[in-house]
Design an enzyme around this catalytic site. Structure first.
Site, PDB file in Angstrom:
ATOM      1  N   ARG A  30       0.829  -1.201   0.000  1.00  0.00           N
ATOM      2  CA  ARG A  30       0.000   0.000   0.000  1.00  0.00           C
ATOM      3  C   ARG A  30       0.869   1.260   0.000  1.00  0.00           C
ATOM      4  O   ARG A  30       0.521   2.259  -0.622  1.00  0.00           O
ATOM      5  CB  ARG A  30      -0.947  -0.018   1.202  1.00  0.00           C
ATOM      6  CG  ARG A  30      -1.964   1.113   1.188  1.00  0.00           C
ATOM      7  CD  ARG A  30      -3.028   0.909   2.236  1.00  0.00           C
ATOM      8  NE  ARG A  30      -3.977  -0.102   1.805  1.00  0.00           N
ATOM      9  CZ  ARG A  30      -4.508  -1.036   2.579  1.00  0.00           C
ATOM     10  NH1 ARG A  30      -4.136  -1.105   3.843  1.00  0.00           N
ATOM     11  NH2 ARG A  30      -5.366  -1.908   2.110  1.00  0.00           N
ATOM     12  N   ALA A  31       2.008   1.210   0.680  1.00  0.00           N
ATOM     13  CA  ALA A  31       2.888   2.378   0.743  1.00  0.00           C
ATOM     14  C   ALA A  31       3.394   2.751  -0.649  1.00  0.00           C
ATOM     15  O   ALA A  31       3.439   3.935  -1.010  1.00  0.00           O
ATOM     16  CB  ALA A  31       4.059   2.113   1.677  1.00  0.00           C
TER      17      ALA A  31
END
Length: 375
Positions: A314-315
């Site tokens: 997700r980062a």
């Protein structure tokens, strides 16, 4: 065995003869006295550039995923969020829609807009994006909406009374002291954030409506931390602290006093700066689809996430979106390493994997070393 009912009885004024109840209530609403709300202009805030940048990036590109503002009391957190309402761009909506449906996205229409489209009675209007407050003590029905089961069985979805998530669709949902939210509200926010849809189910009756919003939370870490599940869903995080420059602190006090004494005059002083910000946001929204991300940019982002030991992917996605949006805000159609660094500073600190009994600190110097190929 006896039972008693305790409550408050409110006298309802009599309806004037030959006047429908709805018309009468509308007259009352028009005659009601309202105090004008005057917001401190966001352009008048001294310092706190990182916080303002995070808010503006989410306004330009809502798909980034929101922002969490952490800091001590009295650091302009709430002032900034509520003040951004004055520079938000206009959006197209279906006139009369309680869920702020996008007329250009019929696949996400609520049931009422679907019916309007079928009958050919849909009209398009324009209005500013909104900042909707979610009170910490809000009940579940107030947040997700309430459903009258008896009416639902007889009349269908007409018995649904929309809640805060409906009001916030295609706008900003602001939660002050987000770390103090009840668990049921956090669960509702997580579901809506994941699906972009709010679903209310009661006794086998289910109602759904679009709920795409930019979640903005503010909190004082001294009052407790945020649930990890919600923290992971919020894309950006910024830390705000008191300013230690003497001249800037003097300017803060002077500006606040001028705003308190003559708020409208104070707002007029910053009209040009406010309009400049608004225009820059609109231009960035128009440029955003043209901003390109190269494979080298993605490689740099991946190397950063690996170096900083973050969980999942997700980062990477959030850094790319924020960097691309930052490039658009700066008027560029290509991402630079500076865009990636600025985005990483807001995405990584709350996502770094920490070992037991260890407080791993985020380092901007290490970040730049990774980007420069020194790590």
């Amino acid at each position: 065995m006896s039972s008693s009912i305790i409550g408050t009885i409110t006298e309802v004024p009599k309806v004037v003869e030959n006047e429908s109840p709805s018309e009468y209530l509308e007259d009352i609403a028009r005659q009601a006295t309202r105090t004008e709300r005057v917001l401190y202009p966001i352009a008048g805030i001294v310092g706190q550039e990182k916080m303002l940048r995070a808010l503006i990036l989410n306004t330009i590109n809502p798909s980034i995923g929101g922002v969490l503002i952490r800091g001590q009391k009295g650091t302009a957190k709430s002032t900034a969020v509520r003040g951004i309402a004055e520079i938000l761009p206009e959006i197209e909506t279906v006139e009369g829609c309680k869920f702020n449906c996008d007329p250009n996205d019929p696949e996400k229409f609520c049931w009422e807009c679907q019916e309007k489209k079928r009958k050919g009675t849909m009209h398009i209007g324009r209005r500013q994006m909104r900042v909707v407050d979610l009170p910490v003590g809000a009940t579940e029905d107030r947040v997700v909406g309430s459903l009258d089961i008896e009416k639902a069985v007889r009349q269908g979805v007409q018995a649904f009374d929309p809640g805060i998530l409906a009001q916030a669709n295609r706008g900003i949902l602001y939660v002050d002291e987000i770390n103090l939210l009840d668990d049921f509200v956090v669960d509702a926010l997580l579901d809506a954030a994941a699906m972009g849809v709010n679903t209310v189910e009661r006794e086998g009756v289910s109602v759904s409506h679009p709920a795409n919003f930019i979640i903005v939370g503010s909190m004082n870490p001294e009052e407790g931390e945020l649930r990890p599940q919600l923290l992971d869903r919020i894309a950006l995080q910024v830390e705000v602290t008191g300013i230690y420059d003497v001249e800037q602190r003097i300017e803060i006090v002077e500006r606040r006093n001028r705003f308190n004494d003559e708020p409208k005059q104070f707002i007029r002083e910053f009209e040009a700066e406010q309009e400049k910000l608004r225009s820059k946001i609109v231009k960035a929204m128009q440029m955003l689809p043209r901003v390109t991300t190269t494979r080298d940019n993605l490689r740099t982002i991946a190397e950063i996430c690996i170096a900083f030991n973050v969980d999942g992917h997700r980062a990477d996605i959030m850094i790319e979106r924020a960097a691309r949006t930052n490039a658009a805000y700066e008027g560029r159609e290509r991402i630079t390493n500076d865009d990636i660094i600025e985005a990483s500073e807001m995405v990584l600190p709350h996502r770094m994997r920490k070992k037991p009994f260890e407080e791993e600190e985020f380092s901007v110097d290490q970040l730049r070393a990774v980007v420069d190929g020194k790590v």
